[in-house]
Design an enzyme around this catalytic site. Structure first.
Site, PDB file in Angstrom:
ATOM      1  N   ASP A 118       0.887  -1.362  -0.145  1.00  0.00           N
ATOM      2  CA  ASP A 118       0.041  -0.040   0.126  1.00  0.00           C
ATOM      3  C   ASP A 118       0.971   1.157  -0.069  1.00  0.00           C
ATOM      4  O   ASP A 118       1.804   1.391   0.648  1.00  0.00           O
ATOM      5  CB  ASP A 118      -0.996  -0.137   1.042  1.00  0.00           C
ATOM      6  CG  ASP A 118      -2.094   0.989   1.102  1.00  0.00           C
ATOM      7  OD1 ASP A 118      -3.355   0.658   0.991  1.00  0.00           O
ATOM      8  OD2 ASP A 118      -1.827   1.943   0.960  1.00  0.00           O
ATOM      9  N   ASN A 127     -13.249  -3.258   2.540  1.00  0.00           N
ATOM     10  CA  ASN A 127     -14.239  -2.263   2.772  1.00  0.00           C
ATOM     11  C   ASN A 127     -15.115  -2.192   1.591  1.00  0.00           C
ATOM     12  O   ASN A 127     -14.529  -2.615   0.209  1.00  0.00           O
ATOM     13  CB  ASN A 127     -13.403  -0.730   2.689  1.00  0.00           C
ATOM     14  CG  ASN A 127     -12.742  -0.655   4.193  1.00  0.00           C
ATOM     15  OD1 ASN A 127     -13.062  -1.337   5.004  1.00  0.00           O
ATOM     16  ND2 ASN A 127     -11.538   0.060   3.877  1.00  0.00           N
ATOM     17  N   GLN A 133     -14.497   2.617   1.701  1.00  0.00           N
ATOM     18  CA  GLN A 133     -14.068   2.109   0.485  1.00  0.00           C
ATOM     19  C   GLN A 133     -13.645   3.442  -0.413  1.00  0.00           C
ATOM     20  O   GLN A 133     -14.359   4.119  -0.612  1.00  0.00           O
ATOM     21  CB  GLN A 133     -14.917   1.187  -0.587  1.00  0.00           C
ATOM     22  CG  GLN A 133     -14.135   0.551  -1.580  1.00  0.00           C
ATOM     23  CD  GLN A 133     -15.022  -0.284  -2.448  1.00  0.00           C
ATOM     24  OE1 GLN A 133     -16.142  -0.594  -2.351  1.00  0.00           O
ATOM     25  NE2 GLN A 133     -14.356  -0.987  -3.662  1.00  0.00           N
ATOM     26  N   HIS A 181     -10.498  -5.365  -3.080  1.00  0.00           N
ATOM     27  CA  HIS A 181      -9.225  -5.502  -2.748  1.00  0.00           C
ATOM     28  C   HIS A 181      -9.238  -5.764  -1.178  1.00  0.00           C
ATOM     29  O   HIS A 181     -10.146  -5.387  -0.563  1.00  0.00           O
ATOM     30  CB  HIS A 181      -8.286  -4.360  -2.800  1.00  0.00           C
ATOM     31  CG  HIS A 181      -8.924  -2.952  -2.238  1.00  0.00           C
ATOM     32  ND1 HIS A 181      -9.672  -2.062  -3.020  1.00  0.00           N
ATOM     33  CD2 HIS A 181      -8.567  -2.300  -1.183  1.00  0.00           C
ATOM     34  CE1 HIS A 181      -9.837  -1.109  -2.315  1.00  0.00           C
ATOM     35  NE2 HIS A 181      -9.254  -1.184  -1.127  1.00  0.00           N
ATOM     36  N   HIS A 200      -6.964  -5.577   2.363  1.00  0.00           N
ATOM     37  CA  HIS A 200      -5.680  -4.968   3.047  1.00  0.00           C
ATOM     38  C   HIS A 200      -5.410  -6.154   4.043  1.00  0.00           C
ATOM     39  O   HIS A 200      -5.953  -6.713   4.827  1.00  0.00           O
ATOM     40  CB  HIS A 200      -6.127  -3.870   4.013  1.00  0.00           C
ATOM     41  CG  HIS A 200      -6.716  -2.677   3.312  1.00  0.00           C
ATOM     42  ND1 HIS A 200      -5.912  -1.773   2.983  1.00  0.00           N
ATOM     43  CD2 HIS A 200      -7.977  -2.632   2.704  1.00  0.00           C
ATOM     44  CE1 HIS A 200      -6.726  -0.940   2.341  1.00  0.00           C
ATOM     45  NE2 HIS A 200      -8.037  -1.208   2.284  1.00  0.00           N
TER      46      HIS A 200
HETATM   47  P1  AMP Z   1      -9.854   1.318   0.449  1.00  0.00           P
HETATM   48  O1  AMP Z   1     -10.152   2.687   1.597  1.00  0.00           O
HETATM   49  O2  AMP Z   1     -10.257   0.053   1.396  1.00  0.00           O
HETATM   50  O3  AMP Z   1     -10.639   1.568  -0.805  1.00  0.00           O
HETATM   51  O4  AMP Z   1      -8.261   1.221   0.307  1.00  0.00           O
HETATM   52  C1  AMP Z   1      -7.665   1.794  -0.764  1.00  0.00           C
HETATM   53  C2  AMP Z   1      -6.121   1.570  -0.552  1.00  0.00           C
HETATM   54  O5  AMP Z   1      -5.385   1.781  -1.554  1.00  0.00           O
HETATM   55  C3  AMP Z   1      -5.634   2.967   0.510  1.00  0.00           C
HETATM   56  O6  AMP Z   1      -4.980   2.089   1.432  1.00  0.00           O
HETATM   57  C4  AMP Z   1      -4.315   3.422  -0.537  1.00  0.00           C
HETATM   58  O7  AMP Z   1      -3.336   4.060   0.306  1.00  0.00           O
HETATM   59  C5  AMP Z   1      -4.358   2.345  -1.461  1.00  0.00           C
HETATM   60  N1  AMP Z   1      -3.949   3.072  -2.771  1.00  0.00           N
HETATM   61  C6  AMP Z   1      -4.399   3.853  -3.535  1.00  0.00           C
HETATM   62  N2  AMP Z   1      -3.683   4.105  -4.708  1.00  0.00           N
HETATM   63  C7  AMP Z   1      -2.675   3.298  -4.445  1.00  0.00           C
HETATM   64  C8  AMP Z   1      -1.436   2.954  -5.514  1.00  0.00           C
HETATM   65  N3  AMP Z   1      -1.601   3.612  -6.674  1.00  0.00           N
HETATM   66  N4  AMP Z   1      -0.478   2.069  -5.164  1.00  0.00           N
HETATM   67  C9  AMP Z   1      -1.017   1.396  -3.622  1.00  0.00           C
HETATM   68  N5  AMP Z   1      -1.877   1.666  -2.929  1.00  0.00           N
HETATM   69  C10 AMP Z   1      -2.812   2.584  -3.248  1.00  0.00           C
END
Ligand code: AMP
Ligand code: ZN
Length: 132
Positions: free
Chosen positions: A29, A85, A92, A98, A100
């Site tokens: 992440d 999420n 989300q 995805h 985590h």
């Molecule tokens: P969510 O809030 O469950 O949708 O989580 C999205 C996650 O994606 C967050 O923890 C972000 O930090 C991560 N994220 C967003 N863009 C990228 C990226 N380009 N590379 C790696 N992680 C990302």
């Protein structure tokens, strides 16, 4: 469709990849909650859990298990949160399914939580009749 996780999962955008197979990519992440915070991304687009195919759904959890074991061993964390999420209301922010993997260490600053309340008999009856 312009989906950043489709592009990352399928290798169109470079990422810090920890694991890859025909169906998934696991990446670090970019804004980690703790050391080693990783994301499991299916290569096939599904917006969220509701849209997941049977095959992706079942392989996602075995991969999460295997990654958890590998990360715990390599990072020496004491435990790990598996967080997923669905919908803006649930936090989300990227609308490509995805999971985590958040390694947990003593004294870390990770917060995954809610304020519990008491389940009353009335609530229980209502919920069982709606969901059972
Ligand atoms: P969510 O809030 O469950 O949708 O989580 C999205 C996650 O994606 C967050 O923890 C972000 O930090 C991560 N994220 C967003 N863009 C990228 C990226 N380009 N590379 C790696 N992680 C990302
Ligand atoms: Zn996508």
């Amino acid at each position: 469709m312009d989906c950043i996780f489709c592009k990352i999962a399928n290798g169109e955008i470079p990422s810090a990849t920890l694991y890859e197979d025909d169906m998934f990519r696991v990446i670090l992440d970019v804004n980690p909650a703790s050391k080693g915070h990783a994301l499991i991304l299916p290569k096939e687009h599904a917006k969220d859990l509701y849209e997941l195919s049977d095959e992706t759904a079942s392989r996602a959890l075995t991969l999460a298990r295997d990654m958890a074991a590998k990360m715990t061993d390599a990072l020496d964390c004491e435990g790990l949160n598996l967080v997923q999420n669905n919908g803006e209301i649930a936090g989300q922010t990227v609308f490509h399914f995805h999971m985590h993997l958040i390694p947990r260490y003593r004294g870390d600053t990770v917060k995954v939580g809610w304020k519990p309340y008491r389940l009353t008999d009335e609530m229980k009856t209502e919920l069982l009749s709606a969901l059972k």
